[in-house]
Scaffold this active site. Structure first.
Site: not given
Length: 319
Positions: A102-103
């Site tokens: 994520v990210c």
């Protein structure tokens, strides 16, 4: 039961952790025994998120259970990752059935060599860095998430929820994913290749008022004549001067901006109304359903009718 192991470290982004965890937890509530969620830090000690929250892990990484899904969040802590954390990912990442970031968690995967030869994305502000530091990774800055084999990477923060919902849909079906989306008050309708930004956010706002007014006009009148000549006349500039000035101040050509706005408007109409494809194509300035179909296939990989079927929320059940 699928074990989801979330890696924790100091200065992790809290939403990168809690967003996907809530999705998988919701799935397990809906279908008990489906997911077992565990968290682990390098030494098993609590970690402090970038926003100041303290997270207490279940395990040290060395004693963590073998995961089905290994999830690596992002945050400021990815800027100078601990070498031992990267080494653990390098050794254990390939053993997971599904590897997820994520990210800026994608930076940790790349540091561990787990994105070599793969297509990936990350937060828009770090795409250039990821591509520059890891040339063996094909970085796509536009989508909110990217799937490449058993590796899935997502863009910034809330896109981790979109990716987690897509994984639950893959595991348990659309109905379960829709139930979780409704519970979290989010929409199960953002395709992975939807742009990280709307057209208005992706483009810079022009400094000069006539150009800003043209940007607003395009957004409010996607079905009108939006040729360069027409827009230049509205800005009271020559077509050549207008095209140069628009690109210099917004970062994209007038044609690309118009294309993005029209596609966005068409998507919203397909998602939120019962208007037919032909009616939508006219309202969005495509002229013909075939022209809109080509635009959807080129950008989203799905024809308008298929897009509506996949991403329009199902009607809420009547009581």
């Amino acid at each position: 039961m699928r074990t989801v192991l979330v890696v924790l470290f100091d200065d992790v982004q809290s939403l990168d952790v809690t967003g996907p965890v809530e999705v998988f937890h919701g799935a397990d509530l809906h279908r008990p025994g489906t997911y077992r969620i565990r968290t682990a830090s390098l030494d098993g000690a609590p970690v402090r998120t970038s926003s100041g929250l303290t997270l207490v892990p279940d395990h040290a990484l060395a004693g963590a259970p073998a995961p089905h899904t290994l999830l690596v969040p992002g945050g400021q802590g990815t800027r100078r990752p601990a070498p031992d954390l990267v080494a653990w990912l390098r050794e254990h990442g390939p053993r997971a059935e599904r590897l997820v970031s994520v990210c800026t968690g994608a930076i940790l995967l790349a540091e561990a060599g787990l994105l070599d030869g793969r297509r990936a994305t990350t937060h828009w502000a770090y795409c250039d860095k990821l591509a520059r530091d890891h040339p063996a990774t094909e970085v796509d800055p536009d989508p909110i998430y990217v799937r490449d084999g058993n590796v899935a990477t997502s863009a910034g923060v809330t896109s981790g929820i979109d990716l987690a919902l897509a994984l639950v849909e893959e595991d348990l079906g659309r109905d379960t994913a829709l139930s979780i989306a409704r519970h979290l008050v989010v929409f199960l309708r953002r395709p992975g290749n939807q742009a990280q930004f709307s057209a208005q956010l992706a483009a810079q706002t022009a400094r000069r008022e006539p150009l800003r007014e043209v940007q607003q006009w395009i957004t409010e009148h996607p079905g009108d004549d939006l040729t360069v000549d027409s827009l230049a006349a509205r800005a009271r500039l020559s077509p050549r001067h207008f095209a140069r000035a628009f690109q210099a101040e917004t970062g994209m050509t007038p044609g690309r901006y118009v294309d993005r706005v029209r596609l966005e408007h068409a998507r919203r109409l397909l998602e939120d109304t019962a208007d037919g494809v032909e009616e939508v194509s006219r309202a969005c300035g495509y002229g013909t359903p075939e022209a809109m179909r080509r635009a959807f296939l080129r950008t989203l990989g799905a024809a308008p009718a298929e897009y509506r079927r996949r991403f329009r929320p199902a009607p809420a059940p009547t009581r």
